[in-house]
Design an enzyme around this catalytic site. Sequence first.
Site, PDB file in Angstrom:
ATOM      1  N   ARG A   1       0.837  -1.194   0.000  1.00  0.00           N
ATOM      2  CA  ARG A   1       0.000   0.000   0.000  1.00  0.00           C
ATOM      3  C   ARG A   1       0.879   1.253   0.000  1.00  0.00           C
ATOM      4  NH1 ARG A   1      -2.096  -3.671   3.722  1.00  0.00           N
ATOM      5  NH2 ARG A   1      -4.210  -4.412   3.258  1.00  0.00           N
TER       6      ARG A   1
ATOM      7  N   LYS B   1      -1.961  -3.018   7.836  1.00  0.00           N
ATOM      8  CA  LYS B   1      -3.089  -2.567   8.638  1.00  0.00           C
ATOM      9  C   LYS B   1      -3.075  -3.280   9.987  1.00  0.00           C
ATOM     10  CE  LYS B   1      -6.276  -1.238   4.944  1.00  0.00           C
ATOM     11  NZ  LYS B   1      -7.607  -1.452   4.323  1.00  0.00           N
TER      12      LYS B   1
ATOM     13  N   HIS C   1      -2.905   3.930  -5.672  1.00  0.00           N
ATOM     14  CA  HIS C   1      -3.422   2.621  -5.280  1.00  0.00           C
ATOM     15  C   HIS C   1      -3.634   1.719  -6.496  1.00  0.00           C
ATOM     16  CE1 HIS C   1      -4.963   0.074  -2.093  1.00  0.00           C
ATOM     17  NE2 HIS C   1      -6.023  -0.218  -2.813  1.00  0.00           N
TER      18      HIS C   1
ATOM     19  N   ARG D   1      -1.006  -0.921  -6.966  1.00  0.00           N
ATOM     20  CA  ARG D   1      -1.193  -2.129  -6.145  1.00  0.00           C
ATOM     21  C   ARG D   1      -2.138  -3.095  -6.846  1.00  0.00           C
ATOM     22  NH1 ARG D   1      -1.322  -4.185  -0.716  1.00  0.00           N
ATOM     23  NH2 ARG D   1      -3.388  -4.842   0.000  1.00  0.00           N
TER      24      ARG D   1
ATOM     25  N   HIS E   1      -3.719  -9.159   2.857  1.00  0.00           N
ATOM     26  CA  HIS E   1      -5.161  -9.182   3.106  1.00  0.00           C
ATOM     27  C   HIS E   1      -5.477 -10.072   4.295  1.00  0.00           C
ATOM     28  CE1 HIS E   1      -6.182  -8.087  -1.348  1.00  0.00           C
ATOM     29  NE2 HIS E   1      -5.978  -7.020  -0.608  1.00  0.00           N
TER      30      HIS E   1
ATOM     31  N   TYR F   1      -9.446 -10.325  -7.728  1.00  0.00           N
ATOM     32  CA  TYR F   1      -8.481 -10.419  -8.824  1.00  0.00           C
ATOM     33  C   TYR F   1      -8.701 -11.646  -9.701  1.00  0.00           C
ATOM     34  CZ  TYR F   1      -6.466  -6.725  -6.105  1.00  0.00           C
ATOM     35  OH  TYR F   1      -6.299  -5.547  -5.426  1.00  0.00           O
TER      36      TYR F   1
END
Length: 356
Positions: free
Chosen positions: A208, A234, A304, A307, A330, A339
């Site tokens: 990110r 995150k 973004h 990515r 993730h 994806y």
Amino acid sequence: MRYALDCKDDFASNLLFWIERFIYGKINSLSNHQVKNKDEILKVLSRFRNGFDSMESLQCACKECRNIGLIGINTYILPLSKLYEYLIQIGLESLKDIDEELLKEFLTIHTSALSDATKKNYRMALINFFSFVDKQNEDMLGTSYNFRIELKNWGGLRGKSGQKLPSFMNEEEVHRFLNGIESYPFKHQELGARNRLILKIIIYTGIRVGEALNLKLKDIMQDGEFFMIQVRGKGNKPRVVMVKAKNIAQDLALWRNVRENMVVNDDMLFCNHKGTKLTQAYISRIVEQVLIANGIRKEKNGAHMLRHSFATLLYQKSQDLVLVQEALGHASLDTSRIYMHFDKQKLKDTTEIMES
């Protein structure tokens, strides 16, 4: 401390007062693990305690919070600033004139072109804001006015079938973009190596933008033909990504040489000419400039998108959804499934089912 609902002289001042009180409370609840300079955050909090004379000054303070490291503030200030503009135009006299139908009207008008995820953020920002006002207002008799905003039946969300697929570059466009990075005439040539390095790290690893900007000098280490990069994702969850040394070694060496002659406030890998942290908006502007210069047009030109491009190519070449999940950090495999929609070979296979 509690306040009367209409404690100011006019509607605009009342609405601004409650929005700033709400944002102040949210600031104190956001994760602060990315905040490095406590003096800067003290200055911003002092401004909130003193109040603001306009929505523009409140927005500027929120931008400062984000730059300091309080990520997540935009989730609240963006919807509420739009709501402020909308309600001021209507010409209400009291906050009590606001009801659920008026808020649904606002959401219908101002979120029509937004994604479902952003619409949900708008809805939750409104619910949280009015819930805060419900709990914090009190008149001289000790009673409170309750809006009880729920927005349960707002029909603006399209559902999963209507969600947009993310923008991404195909393999040819990625190579064109990478070549474009090398030849792009960055405004400050001494910082060109830094800009090339940031963009390459993002597109070669899929991390990110915020993760790239939070990298420390110690986080990038060479291991033979590769660089290993320690990333904090995150929730401050660590993971390691790799990039071939030949792809970034020259720019990394050039940037480190430039950085050594700068006064930097921290051990951050990337910084601006003042020695402070870069913003995600700045990186997105660079991406957009390089895309335009190389004739690449996408619905969304922000950083973004790099990515998404990495993740799309990774799945197309590996057919390994778990690898995509691990590489992108993730939390859930379901997040990575998007994806799979870009697998052209599987789509081509569907064209054969009616063939004899």
